[in-house]
Design an enzyme around this catalytic site. Structure first.
Site, PDB file in Angstrom:
ATOM      1  N   ASP A  45       2.920  -0.259  -4.453  1.00 49.86           N
ATOM      2  CA  ASP A  45       2.373  -0.833  -5.652  1.00 49.86           C
ATOM      3  C   ASP A  45       3.580  -0.856  -6.675  1.00 49.86           C
ATOM      4  O   ASP A  45       3.520  -1.943  -7.339  1.00 49.86           O
ATOM      5  CB  ASP A  45       1.323   0.057  -6.117  1.00 49.86           C
ATOM      6  CG  ASP A  45      -0.103  -0.541  -6.407  1.00 49.86           C
ATOM      7  OD1 ASP A  45      -0.051  -1.989  -5.968  1.00 49.86           O
ATOM      8  OD2 ASP A  45      -1.149   0.062  -6.033  1.00 49.86           O
ATOM      9  N   THR A 118      -5.958  -2.554  -1.687  1.00 49.42           N
ATOM     10  CA  THR A 118      -5.430  -0.975  -1.653  1.00 49.42           C
ATOM     11  C   THR A 118      -6.035  -0.283  -0.297  1.00 49.42           C
ATOM     12  O   THR A 118      -5.146   0.212   0.375  1.00 49.42           O
ATOM     13  CB  THR A 118      -5.914  -0.254  -2.997  1.00 49.42           C
ATOM     14  OG1 THR A 118      -5.447  -1.038  -4.108  1.00 49.42           O
ATOM     15  CG2 THR A 118      -5.151   1.079  -2.966  1.00 49.42           C
TER      16      THR A 118
END
Ligand SMILES: Nc1ncnc2c1ncn2[C@@H]1O[C@H](COP(=O)(O)O)[C@@H](OP(=O)(O)O)[C@H]1O
Ligand SMILES: [Mg+2]
Length: 296
Positions: A45, A118
């Site tokens: 990320d 995610t």
């Protein structure tokens, strides 16, 4: 040549390059990890966001940029303008709609989700992972990129578009889509989320992670609607999908049919949920409004 090209096309071109590079970076993190644990997720990320925002702010210093991770950006970026912007000749040669021709960097807000999906990422359902870069002006989404790094067994693809210009990179379903297929969240399933899907009488529900991934199902003609009656999505989740859907002739609004504003704002949550369709948008909003008006 590219300095004469409208800023919005140069930003879109840079976003395409960066979304693909971020996708490669995510793949590198996956390859280097021993397991898809939370450390990998944080690393992927952050590296993805670092790459996208440092490059955009280096070459477009007056853009307003907001990323999901909202991290400190180190300005040690060596990418040249040529490597970033001038590689996408098809974007630079796109006819820019008149209303966007004179936009300046300061008029543009870029919303970045460096790794959407995610849960999919950490649990190894990698087709659900996307990189989202949305471009907005005056609160409206105007252009965007959805990069899906694991599309077609890891080949990857860039889906991009601009309002009044068109959409590229779709993998359109060649069959007519029968029934009413609704895409919904796999990992955020509250009572209201489930209820909103049920109210719309689906013949099939596809439960899959990621806002980008679910909007791709709608764009590709594999689902009639994506419904998420929850305040969980944020402006970086919806900006690129919203712009591309609009460019394709579809709509993305909250579940009651209200447009989402992409002004730079401290409140980044889309409080009243997300509804994305190519057709019959008002039919869905009416049903949801009748039954769930006071539940969101
Ligand atoms: N109830 C909720 N709580 C927290 N986040 C939510 C949420 N509903 C949706 N989201 C966010 O919206 C995106 C799509 O969710 P889903 O996978 O459930 O469809 C995810 O983005 P990220 O994966 O970038 O975090 C997720 O974080
Ligand atoms: Mg997200």
């Amino acid at each position: 040549m590219s300095q004469q090209v409208p800023v919005i096309l140069r930003v879109l071109s840079a976003s395409l390059t960066l979304a693909s590079r971020a996708g490669q970076l995510i793949k590198d993190v996956v390859k280097s990890g021993t397991s898809l644990d939370i450390i990998d997720k944080v690393e992927a990320d952050r590296e993805s966001e670092q790459l996208i925002i440092s490059s955009l702010s280096k070459h477009f210093p007056h853009l307003q940029i907001r990323g999901e991770e909202n991290i400190q950006i180190h300005t040690t970026n060596n990418t040249t303008f040529e490597e970033l912007v001038n590689v996408n000749k098809d974007v630079l040669q796109t006819k820019c709609p008149n209303e966007f021709k004179n936009l300046e960097e300061k008029d543009i807000v870029v919303w970045v989700d460096p790794l959407d999906g995610t849960r999919e990422f950490t649990e190894g359902r990698l087709e659900g992972v996307t990189v989202l870069i949305g471009i907005a002006t005056q609160g409206n989404p105007v252009a965007g990129v959805i990069h899906q790094p694991y599309f077609n067994s890891g080949e990857g693809r860039n889906v991009w578009g601009m309002i009044n210009s068109g959409v590229h990179g779709l993998n359109k379903n060649q069959q007519p889509l029968l029934g009413r297929i609704i895409a919904g969240s796999l990992s955020h399933r509250s009572k209201t989320v489930m209820e909103a899907v049920k109210i719309c009488e689906p013949t099939e529900v596809i439960q899959i992670g990621g806002c980008g991934c679910k909007v791709l199902l709608v764009l590709d003609g594999k689902a009639h609607a994506y419904i998420h009656a929850s305040k969980g999505c944020s402006l970086w989740d919806t900006c690129a999908p919203d712009a591309i859907l609009r460019a394709a002739g579809g709509r993305l609004t909250d579940v009651f049919g209200k447009d989402i504003s992409y002004d730079l704002n401290d409140n980044t949550s889309v409080q009243t949920g997300v509804l994305a369709t190519m057709n019959d948008h008002d039919w869905y909003t009416q049903r949801i409004r009748e039954k769930l008006q006071n539940q969101l």
